[in-house]
Design a protein around this motif. Sequence first.
Motif, short mmCIF file in Angstrom:
data_model
loop_
_atom_site.label_atom_id
_atom_site.label_comp_id
_atom_site.label_asym_id
_atom_site.label_seq_id
_atom_site.Cartn_x
_atom_site.Cartn_y
_atom_site.Cartn_z
N LYS A 22 -13.24 -14.65 -8.08
CA LYS A 22 -14.31 -13.43 -8.08
C LYS A 22 -13.64 -12.12 -8.30
O LYS A 22 -14.15 -11.40 -8.98
CB LYS A 22 -14.54 -13.80 -6.26
CG LYS A 22 -15.44 -12.49 -5.98
CD LYS A 22 -15.91 -12.33 -4.61
CE LYS A 22 -14.91 -12.06 -3.77
NZ LYS A 22 -14.80 -10.65 -3.61
N ASN A 23 -12.35 -12.10 -7.64
CA ASN A 23 -11.64 -10.58 -7.88
C ASN A 23 -11.21 -10.26 -9.21
O ASN A 23 -10.76 -9.35 -9.59
CB ASN A 23 -10.77 -10.42 -6.66
CG ASN A 23 -11.46 -10.44 -5.28
OD1 ASN A 23 -12.56 -10.43 -5.20
ND2 ASN A 23 -10.63 -10.26 -4.43
N ARG A 92 -19.05 -3.59 -2.77
CA ARG A 92 -18.07 -2.38 -2.72
C ARG A 92 -17.41 -2.44 -4.20
O ARG A 92 -17.53 -1.27 -4.93
CB ARG A 92 -16.72 -2.55 -1.77
CG ARG A 92 -15.71 -1.61 -2.19
CD ARG A 92 -14.70 -1.82 -1.27
NE ARG A 92 -13.33 -1.07 -1.70
CZ ARG A 92 -13.13 0.13 -1.33
NH1 ARG A 92 -13.95 0.91 -0.92
NH2 ARG A 92 -12.02 0.83 -1.99
N TRP A 118 -14.69 -4.19 8.39
CA TRP A 118 -13.56 -3.81 9.24
C TRP A 118 -13.23 -2.32 8.93
O TRP A 118 -12.26 -1.90 8.72
CB TRP A 118 -12.44 -4.80 8.86
CG TRP A 118 -12.05 -4.87 7.26
CD1 TRP A 118 -11.19 -3.91 6.69
CD2 TRP A 118 -12.41 -5.57 6.40
NE1 TRP A 118 -11.21 -4.29 5.63
CE2 TRP A 118 -11.86 -5.37 5.34
CE3 TRP A 118 -13.54 -6.81 6.81
CZ2 TRP A 118 -12.16 -6.21 4.05
CZ3 TRP A 118 -13.82 -7.57 5.42
CH2 TRP A 118 -13.28 -7.28 4.27
N PRO A 122 -12.04 3.72 1.89
CA PRO A 122 -12.14 5.09 0.77
C PRO A 122 -12.09 4.65 -0.57
O PRO A 122 -11.84 3.58 -0.95
CB PRO A 122 -11.23 5.87 1.40
CG PRO A 122 -9.99 4.97 1.89
CD PRO A 122 -10.83 3.91 2.43
N ILE A 123 -12.47 5.48 -1.43
CA ILE A 123 -12.21 5.27 -3.07
C ILE A 123 -11.68 6.70 -3.42
O ILE A 123 -11.75 6.94 -4.76
CB ILE A 123 -13.32 4.96 -3.50
CG1 ILE A 123 -14.51 6.01 -3.51
CG2 ILE A 123 -14.08 3.70 -3.39
CD1 ILE A 123 -15.77 5.86 -4.60
N ASP A 124 -11.00 7.60 -2.62
CA ASP A 124 -10.16 8.53 -3.15
C ASP A 124 -9.43 8.60 -4.16
O ASP A 124 -9.32 9.30 -4.99
CB ASP A 124 -9.44 9.28 -1.92
CG ASP A 124 -8.62 8.52 -1.09
OD1 ASP A 124 -8.93 7.38 -0.84
OD2 ASP A 124 -7.38 8.88 -0.97
N TYR A 297 1.13 -5.55 0.05
CA TYR A 297 0.43 -5.48 -1.45
C TYR A 297 1.09 -6.85 -2.10
O TYR A 297 2.16 -7.17 -1.95
CB TYR A 297 0.70 -4.19 -2.04
CG TYR A 297 -0.04 -3.27 -1.33
CD1 TYR A 297 0.57 -2.08 -0.52
CD2 TYR A 297 -1.43 -3.17 -1.31
CE1 TYR A 297 -0.23 -1.26 0.08
CE2 TYR A 297 -2.09 -2.07 -0.76
CZ TYR A 297 -1.42 -1.11 -0.03
OH TYR A 297 -2.16 -0.23 0.45
N ASP A 304 -6.15 -11.10 2.30
CA ASP A 304 -7.37 -11.92 2.17
C ASP A 304 -7.19 -13.69 2.71
O ASP A 304 -8.27 -14.01 2.87
CB ASP A 304 -8.08 -12.25 0.87
CG ASP A 304 -8.45 -10.70 0.28
OD1 ASP A 304 -8.75 -10.85 -1.08
OD2 ASP A 304 -8.62 -9.82 1.07
C1 EPZ Z 1 -9.48 -5.70 -3.45
O1 EPZ Z 1 -10.27 -4.76 -2.75
C2 EPZ Z 1 -10.30 -6.83 -3.35
N1 EPZ Z 1 -11.50 -6.88 -3.71
C3 EPZ Z 1 -10.28 -7.50 -1.57
O2 EPZ Z 1 -10.67 -8.59 -1.55
C4 EPZ Z 1 -8.90 -7.16 -1.14
O3 EPZ Z 1 -8.80 -7.44 0.31
C5 EPZ Z 1 -8.27 -5.95 -1.58
O4 EPZ Z 1 -8.34 -5.81 -2.90
C6 EPZ Z 1 -6.49 -5.84 -1.08
O5 EPZ Z 1 -5.82 -7.04 -1.98
C7 EPZ Z 1 -11.92 -7.07 -5.28
O6 EPZ Z 1 -11.01 -7.19 -5.82
C8 EPZ Z 1 -13.24 -7.02 -5.36
P1 EPZ Z 1 -7.79 -1.75 -2.34
P2 EPZ Z 1 -10.17 -3.27 -2.99
O7 EPZ Z 1 -8.12 -0.65 -3.19
O8 EPZ Z 1 -9.93 -2.66 -4.49
C9 EPZ Z 1 -6.68 1.71 0.60
C10 EPZ Z 1 -12.18 -10.40 -0.63
O9 EPZ Z 1 -12.38 -10.75 0.40
N2 EPZ Z 1 -7.53 2.52 -0.45
O10 EPZ Z 1 -6.37 -2.40 -3.06
O11 EPZ Z 1 -11.04 -2.58 -2.50
C11 EPZ Z 1 -7.88 0.91 1.13
O12 EPZ Z 1 -8.56 1.46 2.29
C12 EPZ Z 1 -12.03 -8.54 -0.72
O13 EPZ Z 1 -12.37 -11.02 -1.80
C13 EPZ Z 1 -7.52 3.78 -0.20
O14 EPZ Z 1 -6.83 4.39 0.60
O15 EPZ Z 1 -8.73 -2.64 -2.10
C14 EPZ Z 1 -6.90 -0.52 1.62
O16 EPZ Z 1 -6.36 0.03 2.98
C15 EPZ Z 1 -11.94 -8.06 0.45
N3 EPZ Z 1 -8.14 4.72 -1.26
C16 EPZ Z 1 -5.77 -0.36 0.45
O17 EPZ Z 1 -6.00 0.75 -0.07
C17 EPZ Z 1 -8.70 4.33 -2.34
O18 EPZ Z 1 -9.04 5.14 -3.06
C18 EPZ Z 1 -6.06 -1.67 -0.53
O19 EPZ Z 1 -7.30 -1.51 -0.94
C19 EPZ Z 1 -8.55 2.88 -2.53
C20 EPZ Z 1 -8.04 1.92 -1.26
#
Ligand code: EPZ
Length: 421
Positions: A22-23, A92, A118, A122-124, A297, A304
């Motif tokens: 999916k991802n 999202r 949960w 953010p998307i900053d 990471y 997940d």
């Molecule tokens: C992806 O989400 C996955 N979703 C998530 O899977 C997965 O849990 C996550 O990566 C971590 O591996 C998809 O790929 C569609 P991140 P994403 O940006 O991209 C912080 C599932 O169950 N952050 O890597 O949204 C954020 O809050 C889903 O399939 C910022 O602070 O995750 C988090 O603490 C759930 N600012 C951390 O980074 C930002 O601009 C990792 O988030 C972006 C993220």
Amino acid sequence: MDKFVVEGGARLEGRVSVGGSKNAALPIMVASMLSDGQSTLRNVPALKDIKTLSKLMEILGSQITYSDGVMTLTTPEFKDFEAPYDLVKTMRASVYVLGPLLARHKKAKVSLPGGCAWGPRPIDLHLKGFEALGAQVTLDAGYILAEADQLVGTDIHLDLPSVGATGNLMMAATGAKGTTRILNAAQEPEMPALADYLISMGASIEGGGTSEIVIEGGKPLHGAEHRVIPDRIEAGTFLVGAAMTQGDVTVTGCDPDHLRATIAKLQAVGAQVDVGEDWVRVRSTSKPKGLRLTTEYYPGFPTDLQAQFMAMATVSEGVSVITEEIYRDRFSHVPELNRLGADIKLTENIAVVEGQPHLSAAHVMATDLRASAALILAGLVAKGETHISRVYHIDRGYERIEKKIAELGGVVRREDEPLVT
Ligand code: EPZ
């Protein structure tokens, strides 16, 4: 709304194949909008999130066909540049459209994603990256408005190796003039998969899958063919199901290289793990041992799979300590597992789990995609019939999970759940 009824007591045994990731599929679908050519994607999973994204992309101007795992996508031109709240709030990953809209249409209006079960997400980092590439980004009434006559390549250092930000910026950078380096980039397997697809479209990208990705922008892009990589989280879900039911499951069609941290943890709890070219087998003849687990990471242990491993910890020998470092409050499954008789104590982002001889069936509620999977696994080791409501969460990310678990000998029935008036 549907519910699942899970009968406890079965060992999971047999072979099960995993679907496409999916991802990986979500950002790759969006990346096809960078060109007006037709792309063909294979091994695309039939999931709710895939349908939701298809709907959004069609609003923006894409023409999409999907049958039996094969998807064709063509975006001759954009009909719109706005991703509405009612779609973004349910998924999202919709924010991925920002990159291609900016790169090809020079304008994007996308609703801020709602916080998920949960906490706020953010998307900053996405927005700061777009500004570094020369876009003007403003927020207005819950919407992000981003505009750029011409994106210009630059160095972008991510504060966190965010998957979404890495993917979004990689896509945008293909439309920027000059070179973009994304530093501290996410290394999750879905990122080199996206880079491979972009390269097959004509993009020039080095370092996908490492912490430094270099994109030479401005190349003309065309449609391409791509096979979506296997879903490592679906694979891990079935593997931990084998370990916690003293079963014997072979997951086929997966990439063991994407599961190294998961396999290490299964071995740590005493399961026997055999690994082939595109399959992993987990056997267990005794209860799993307690474990210490911290989500990280990639290539660390994936967040997940945290809920699913916690379900196993509830019936392990001894005490387990599970620390969630990615989403520090990703524990909505804890009260539901405790309703099933688990003994989990939470302090901030650390769960201490006292293993029990077994769980006891109850009515529980799914709260998010991976928590739902954890509840199904917990139901398999609970005495009696566990009823899980709100299973629409699980349909977002697992294709026919009740059928696949039934093929392994688990008894999971999907039933209509009358709406409580
Ligand atoms: C992806 O989400 C996955 N979703 C998530 O899977 C997965 O849990 C996550 O990566 C971590 O591996 C998809 O790929 C569609 P991140 P994403 O940006 O991209 C912080 C599932 O169950 N952050 O890597 O949204 C954020 O809050 C889903 O399939 C910022 O602070 O995750 C988090 O603490 C759930 N600012 C951390 O980074 C930002 O601009 C990792 O988030 C972006 C993220």
